[in-house]
Design an enzyme around this catalytic site. Structure first.
Site, PDB file in Angstrom:
ATOM      1  N   LYS A  62      -8.595  13.641   4.689  1.00 52.52           N
ATOM      2  CA  LYS A  62      -7.691  12.489   4.647  1.00 52.52           C
ATOM      3  C   LYS A  62      -6.672  12.710   5.753  1.00 52.52           C
ATOM      4  O   LYS A  62      -6.616  13.791   6.330  1.00 52.52           O
ATOM      5  CB  LYS A  62      -6.990  12.391   3.286  1.00 52.52           C
ATOM      6  CG  LYS A  62      -6.386  13.721   2.819  1.00 52.52           C
ATOM      7  CD  LYS A  62      -5.770  13.635   1.429  1.00 52.52           C
ATOM      8  CE  LYS A  62      -6.777  13.688   0.316  1.00 52.52           C
ATOM      9  NZ  LYS A  62      -6.689  12.565  -0.602  1.00 52.52           N
ATOM     10  N   ARG A  63      -5.851  11.689   6.047  1.00 56.79           N
ATOM     11  CA  ARG A  63      -4.802  11.905   7.032  1.00 56.79           C
ATOM     12  C   ARG A  63      -3.928  13.084   6.615  1.00 56.79           C
ATOM     13  O   ARG A  63      -3.733  13.331   5.412  1.00 56.79           O
ATOM     14  CB  ARG A  63      -3.961  10.634   7.188  1.00 56.79           C
ATOM     15  CG  ARG A  63      -4.679   9.509   7.902  1.00 56.79           C
ATOM     16  CD  ARG A  63      -5.089   9.889   9.309  1.00 56.79           C
ATOM     17  NE  ARG A  63      -3.937  10.042  10.170  1.00 56.79           N
ATOM     18  CZ  ARG A  63      -3.449   9.088  10.962  1.00 56.79           C
ATOM     19  NH1 ARG A  63      -4.046   7.910  11.027  1.00 56.79           N
ATOM     20  NH2 ARG A  63      -2.392   9.324  11.710  1.00 56.79           N
ATOM     21  N   LYS A 106     -15.048   7.783  -3.273  1.00 59.95           N
ATOM     22  CA  LYS A 106     -16.299   8.106  -2.569  1.00 59.95           C
ATOM     23  C   LYS A 106     -16.858   9.436  -3.055  1.00 59.95           C
ATOM     24  O   LYS A 106     -18.064   9.581  -3.270  1.00 59.95           O
ATOM     25  CB  LYS A 106     -16.055   8.146  -1.050  1.00 59.95           C
ATOM     26  CG  LYS A 106     -15.679   6.782  -0.476  1.00 59.95           C
ATOM     27  CD  LYS A 106     -15.037   6.863   0.916  1.00 59.95           C
ATOM     28  CE  LYS A 106     -14.297   5.543   1.196  1.00 59.95           C
ATOM     29  NZ  LYS A 106     -13.389   5.618   2.352  1.00 59.95           N
ATOM     30  N   LYS A 110       0.520  14.447   0.915  1.00 57.54           N
ATOM     31  CA  LYS A 110      -0.853  14.722   0.476  1.00 57.54           C
ATOM     32  C   LYS A 110      -1.081  16.221   0.222  1.00 57.54           C
ATOM     33  O   LYS A 110      -2.091  16.622  -0.336  1.00 57.54           O
ATOM     34  CB  LYS A 110      -1.845  14.199   1.508  1.00 57.54           C
ATOM     35  CG  LYS A 110      -1.820  12.675   1.663  1.00 57.54           C
ATOM     36  CD  LYS A 110      -2.771  12.211   2.763  1.00 57.54           C
ATOM     37  CE  LYS A 110      -2.624  10.745   3.120  1.00 57.54           C
ATOM     38  NZ  LYS A 110      -3.344   9.840   2.185  1.00 57.54           N
ATOM     39  N   HIS A 156       0.805  -1.232   0.000  1.00 54.53           N
ATOM     40  CA  HIS A 156       0.000   0.000   0.000  1.00 54.53           C
ATOM     41  C   HIS A 156       0.829   1.269   0.000  1.00 54.53           C
ATOM     42  O   HIS A 156       0.288   2.352   0.236  1.00 54.53           O
ATOM     43  CB  HIS A 156      -0.925   0.046   1.213  1.00 54.53           C
ATOM     44  CG  HIS A 156      -1.952  -1.034   1.253  1.00 54.53           C
ATOM     45  ND1 HIS A 156      -3.250  -0.851   0.813  1.00 54.53           N
ATOM     46  CD2 HIS A 156      -1.878  -2.308   1.673  1.00 54.53           C
ATOM     47  CE1 HIS A 156      -3.924  -1.977   0.985  1.00 54.53           C
ATOM     48  NE2 HIS A 156      -3.111  -2.880   1.508  1.00 54.53           N
TER      49      HIS A 156
HETATM   50  C1  26Q Z   1       3.413   0.815  10.427  1.00 55.59           C
HETATM   51  C2  26Q Z   1       4.341   0.531  11.419  1.00 55.59           C
HETATM   52  C3  26Q Z   1       4.128   0.938  12.714  1.00 55.59           C
HETATM   53  C4  26Q Z   1       2.971   1.623  13.036  1.00 55.59           C
HETATM   54  C5  26Q Z   1       2.041   1.898  12.051  1.00 55.59           C
HETATM   55  C6  26Q Z   1       2.262   1.499  10.746  1.00 55.59           C
HETATM   56  C7  26Q Z   1       1.281   1.816   9.692  1.00 55.59           C
HETATM   57  C8  26Q Z   1      -0.087   1.793   9.946  1.00 55.59           C
HETATM   58  C9  26Q Z   1      -0.988   2.110   8.972  1.00 55.59           C
HETATM   59  C10 26Q Z   1       1.687   2.147   8.420  1.00 55.59           C
HETATM   60  C11 26Q Z   1       0.775   2.458   7.427  1.00 55.59           C
HETATM   61  C12 26Q Z   1      -0.587   2.439   7.700  1.00 55.59           C
HETATM   62  C13 26Q Z   1      -1.615   2.779   6.719  1.00 55.59           C
HETATM   63  C14 26Q Z   1      -1.386   3.013   5.449  1.00 55.59           C
HETATM   64  C15 26Q Z   1      -2.460   3.395   4.533  1.00 55.59           C
HETATM   65  O1  26Q Z   1      -3.573   3.688   4.938  1.00 55.59           O
HETATM   66  N1  26Q Z   1      -2.190   3.418   3.220  1.00 55.59           N
HETATM   67  C16 26Q Z   1      -3.187   3.788   2.252  1.00 55.59           C
HETATM   68  O2  26Q Z   1      -3.817   2.606   1.792  1.00 55.59           O
HETATM   69  C17 26Q Z   1      -4.919   2.913   0.959  1.00 55.59           C
HETATM   70  C18 26Q Z   1      -5.609   1.616   0.606  1.00 55.59           C
HETATM   71  O3  26Q Z   1      -4.844   0.893  -0.300  1.00 55.59           O
HETATM   72  C19 26Q Z   1      -4.475   3.684  -0.280  1.00 55.59           C
HETATM   73  O4  26Q Z   1      -5.625   4.061  -0.987  1.00 55.59           O
HETATM   74  C20 26Q Z   1      -3.672   4.913   0.117  1.00 55.59           C
HETATM   75  O5  26Q Z   1      -3.133   5.521  -1.034  1.00 55.59           O
HETATM   76  C21 26Q Z   1      -2.565   4.530   1.071  1.00 55.59           C
HETATM   77  O6  26Q Z   1      -1.888   5.679   1.538  1.00 55.59           O
END
Ligand code: 26Q
Length: 835
Positions: A568-569, A680, A574, A377
């Site tokens: 979004k985050r 969305k 972004k 991702h």
């Molecule tokens: C990793 C290590 C330690 C703590 C947290 C994390 C962590 C947690 C969540 C790293 C990444 C995430 C989330 C990532 C995310 O939401 N990515 C998004 O995924 C979507 C679905 O595929 C995409 O549409 C987005 O582009 C992408 O940013």
């Protein structure tokens, strides 16, 4: 081994579910609601602030799900279907009640039941807390996937974590984000069913030893471990009107009884209790970081806990169905890894097969590689997970042994293919050498899987050409794309009832399970009365959101203004700052009397910053300071507003996307893997202003270039410009941009707070700015002007809006799941009549 099992009761299986089915009539539903309210929850009067009416309604609905849940499970067992297990540290489910009602088709009857006693179902819906077990896109995608799999009757189980605290709540104090915990379980979670009988034991620490077995082979044991119990809680996942109910199985950590007792006997009660807390810590809180790797031990414990508990559960089920013969495990199971977060499952499956089922290495490796599939991702290097070898040695010694063995054999494979290419071995090894050797989790996931996919076309191409190039050369057949989607049941039917009605009146309601049907709306794009009705719906939705924003922020929202939305985050890639620069530019134009051609707009920005991400938190402060100057300037009245939407979450998006007119998707090209908010918005008739990044590329292709506001550098242009990038010269050459920077530098937005804007501003002025915000300023302003011109022509804008909805069909997760199934999982749909 589980502490208790069904078998230990010694009476075999007795089927209790023989009662006649519950009726779906409003009479029957009302009877059950009052039964639960009075007899189970023990309440007499309904207080609007209490959660009990909501709970009674859930129980009435849950009973009806439970019957179907049992039948689905029975069909799965009796037909022995091949299953997919979706492993994810995050499932961002949001609220469940409205969705369950719609799926069962009992929404009207429930509303009528409540009406009869003077209550409003909508108020009951609003009482539900969000299940916020995720950060953002990746977690919400997992939730949309489950909805679509159940609707397509696919035998898919979600495996996740039952965090006691989900995503933090964001409050704003003086423009700063302040995080508050999310105690979402405090009033109970009436949807879940605890299944203690399926508890699993998870090992940590200890050491490995080897011994020689009866046949003279070497066997390994992982001993002297600190064990933690994983207890599953199941949440029903109903399909849309198809009688299927799948499961989301969430693991909760608890200390093992035996372990406590040992320490207690040793005389230290306090230590025993401390140990219990340490065990329970594992599922205490969701990590609120969404795009940076931070190597904390607790996070590794979470990952291993999920992987081990889920795999042991799959093996338990497999042996229940097939006895101790695991040779067919890969025929009956496929595991989809949601990013590298659960990738340690590759090594854990090897351990379980070798150490507990006594399978040879080669056979175990063949099974593992036929079972695992990995979804990536992100392209951001700082997000790629790597765990220090030393940490693994301490926490998971047996797993580290196995990773080293996988690496040794993998290096052998590379050497055979590219003899003597030492550099390549260094690049591709699962272990990154150096002062602190690290395990590269993405490489472990690739080596141990039969499929590796990206989440949008562009992203998948960039994986093959860039990040995973060496691996794509070695195993081209593994790499594939699965463009993301969203479920239209939540993101159109449930969140936008007036638009859904309008659409269904025009083309029927088959779009709820076949989103491509929306294409038939193209016939109405030039129908004036349809267009007028379309506009009315948007206005009603803008009023609903405007009211909500006023309640949350106190700011009165002018619903005549163009709603320009970015939610979004918060992250530098972004580029929320680019949006702010544009807001300042509009403010500046209006102030200097050059705003006559500008349509009035409300710019809405929302999102959470990771608590440890200083720059992201600073961006929130910047937005607030700029907003407060704009919103208090009488010259901006009715012409420009800037709003920060606090505590953005799934339920907020359900109000926001139906009201949006312009969707901001403005990331630096090559950085956003896909995006799903963009889909969305499109589905709800917003028009995108965006870069050629992630799924924007496919959105533009689907809707046509005339119905999309494109701007900005492409991936190639960014790579080309990188070395000679000079933001100062760009600013100097652009009078409007220079004025914006001047306003920021002059302290115009921070009179009483010197220096507060500096870091954000400096990041843009830096030649090393990885996000190249300044380069895209002028193209962005121009694209915004094109949107401005289009908006002035009401008929044209409405046409574009209708076409966006009409052409959003491919962005349904139903399509995404069909592709996963056809090209990766190969599951047979569940037939409820047992064969
Ligand atoms: C990793 C290590 C330690 C703590 C947290 C994390 C962590 C947690 C969540 C790293 C990444 C995430 C989330 C990532 C995310 O939401 N990515 C998004 O995924 C979507 C679905 O595929 C995409 O549409 C987005 O582009 C992408 O940013």
């Amino acid at each position: 081994m589980p502490a208790r099992t069904d078998e230990s009761v010694g009476i075999g299986d007795i089927e209790l579910l023989q009662a006649p089915e519950l009726w779906m009539t409003s009479d029957a539903i009302l009877r059950d609601i009052t039964h639960y309210f009075g007899r189970m929850l023990g309440r007499r009067t309904i207080r609007t602030q209490s959660p009990y009416l909501y709970q009674a309604v859930v129980f009435a609905v849950r009973d009806r799900l439970m019957e179907r849940w049992g039948k689905t499970r029975m069909a799965m067992e009796r037909n022995d279907y091949r299953r997919a297990s979706y492993l994810s540290l995050e499932f961002l489910m949001g609220r469940l009640l409205r969705n369950a009602q719609i799926s069962l088709g009992i929404e009207e009857n429930t509303a009528e039941a409540l009406n009869r006693i003077g209550l409003d179902l909508e108020d009951v819906y609003q009482r539900e807390l969000d299940t916020g077990l995720g950060n953002g896109g990746l977690g919400r995608l997992a939730a949309c996937f489950l909805d679509s799999c159940a609707t397509l009757s696919l035998p898919v189980v979600g495996y996740g974590m039952r965090y006691k605290y989900g995503m933090f709540h964001q409050r704003i104090e003086n423009g700063f984000q302040v995080e508050h915990p999310d105690p979402w379980l405090r009033e109970g979670f009436p949807w879940e069913v605890e299944r203690y009988e399926f508890a699993q034991t998870i090992k940590f620490g200890g050491r490995t030893t080897s011994y020689t077995d009866a046949k003279g082979g070497t066997r390994f044991e992982w001993i002297d471990t600190d064990d933690v119990l994983a207890i599953p809680f199941d949440v029903p996942v109903p399909g849309y009107r198809n009688e299927i109910v799948n499961s989301l199985r969430l693991w909760s950590a608890s200390s093992t009884d035996e372990f406590n007792l040992q320490e207690f006997n040793a005389g230290s009660y306090a230590d025993a209790v401390a140990t219990k807390y340490e065990a329970e810590n594992i599922t205490m809180v969701l990590y609120p970081d969404d795009a940076t790797y931070d190597g904390q031990v607790l996070r590794l414990k979470q990952q291993y806990f999920l992987a081990s508990a889920s795999l042991q559960d799959m093996l338990r089920y497999h042996t229940q169905q097939h006895g101790d013969d695991v040779s067919k495990f890969a025929e009956k199971n496929v595991v989809q890894l949601n990013d590298t977060h659960p990738a340690i499952a590759v090594a854990e499956l090897m351990r379980l097969l070798i150490d507990e089922f006594y399978i040879s290495w080669d056979e175990a490796w063949a099974i593992t590689r036929k079972t695992m599939a990995y979804t990536n991702h992100t392209l951001l290097p700082e997000a790629l997970e790597m765990w220090p070898v030393s940490m693994l040695r301490q926490l998971l010694p047996r797993i580290l042994d196995i990773i080293y063995e996988i690496d040794a054999r993998f290096i052998e494979e590379i050497s055979q293919r590219w003899p003597g290419d030492k550099a390549r071995i260094q690049r591709m090894s699962l272990i990154q050498k150096g002062h602190t050797p690290m395990v590269r989790m993405a490489y472990l996931a690739i080596a141990g899987s039969f499929s590796v996919n990206g989440v949008a076309k562009l992203h998948s191409e960039l994986l093959v050409d860039g990040l995973f190039r060496d691996f794509a050369e070695l195993w081209p057949e593994k790499f594939n794309n699965k463009t993301n989607g969203v479920t239209q049941r939540r993101w159109l039917a449930a969140c936008n009832p007036p638009l859904s009605r309008l659409i269904s009146n025009a083309i029927g309601d088959s779009w709820t399970t076949d989103l491509e049907q929306l294409r038939r709306l193209e016939d109405f794009a030039d129908d004036e009365s349809f267009a007028a009705a379309w506009r009315e719906v948007k206005i009603a939705n803008k009023q609903r959101l405007g009211k909500n924003i006023q309640e949350k922020t106190g700011l009165p929202i002018d619903t005549d203004l163009l709603f320009d939305v970015q939610v979004k985050r918060i992250h530098e890639y972004k580029r929320q700052l680019l949006n702010v620069l544009h807001a300042i530019h509009l403010y500046d134009r209006i102030r200097r009397g050059d705003g006559d051609e500008l349509v009035p707009r409300t710019i809405i920005i929302g999102g959470k910053a990771a608590p440890g991400y200083a720059m992201a938190k600073n961006v929130i402060k910047v937005i607030h300071n700029v907003a407060s100057v704009i919103n208090t300037d009488p010259a901006m009245q009715g012409r420009l507003q800037l709003v920060f939407y606090p505590d953005y979450n799934v339920s907020a998006m359900e109000l926001i996307c139906p009201a949006a007119e312009l969707s901001e998707q403005i990331s630096t090209a090559g950085k956003e893997a896909s995006g799903t908010g963009n889909m969305k918005f499109m589905m709800n008739g917003a028009i995108t202003i965006g870069t050629l990044d992630g799924a924007n590329v496919e959105i533009r292709q689907a809707v046509g270039e005339d119905n999309f506001f494109l701007f900005g550098l492409t991936v190639e242009e960014i790579n080309e410009l990188r070395e000679r990038y000079n933001p100062q010269s760009i600013i100097e050459a652009d009078e409007d941009f220079a004025r914006v920077v001047q306003l920021l530098q002059s302290g115009h937005f921070n009179r009483a707070e010197p220096g507060i804007m500096d870091a954000a501003l400096q990041s843009i002025l830096e030649p090393a700015d990885p996000w190249m915000t300044a380069a895209d300023f002028r193209p962005f302003v121009d694209a915004q002007l094109a949107a401005n011109t289009a908006y002035k022509d009401r008929a044209r804008w409405t046409r574009m809006s209708i076409l966006n909805t009409a052409r959003s069909g491919i962005f349904s997760t139903d399509r995404t799941m069909r592709e996963y199934n056809a090209e990766i999982w190969q599951l047979e749909p569940i037939e409820l009549d047992v064969k």
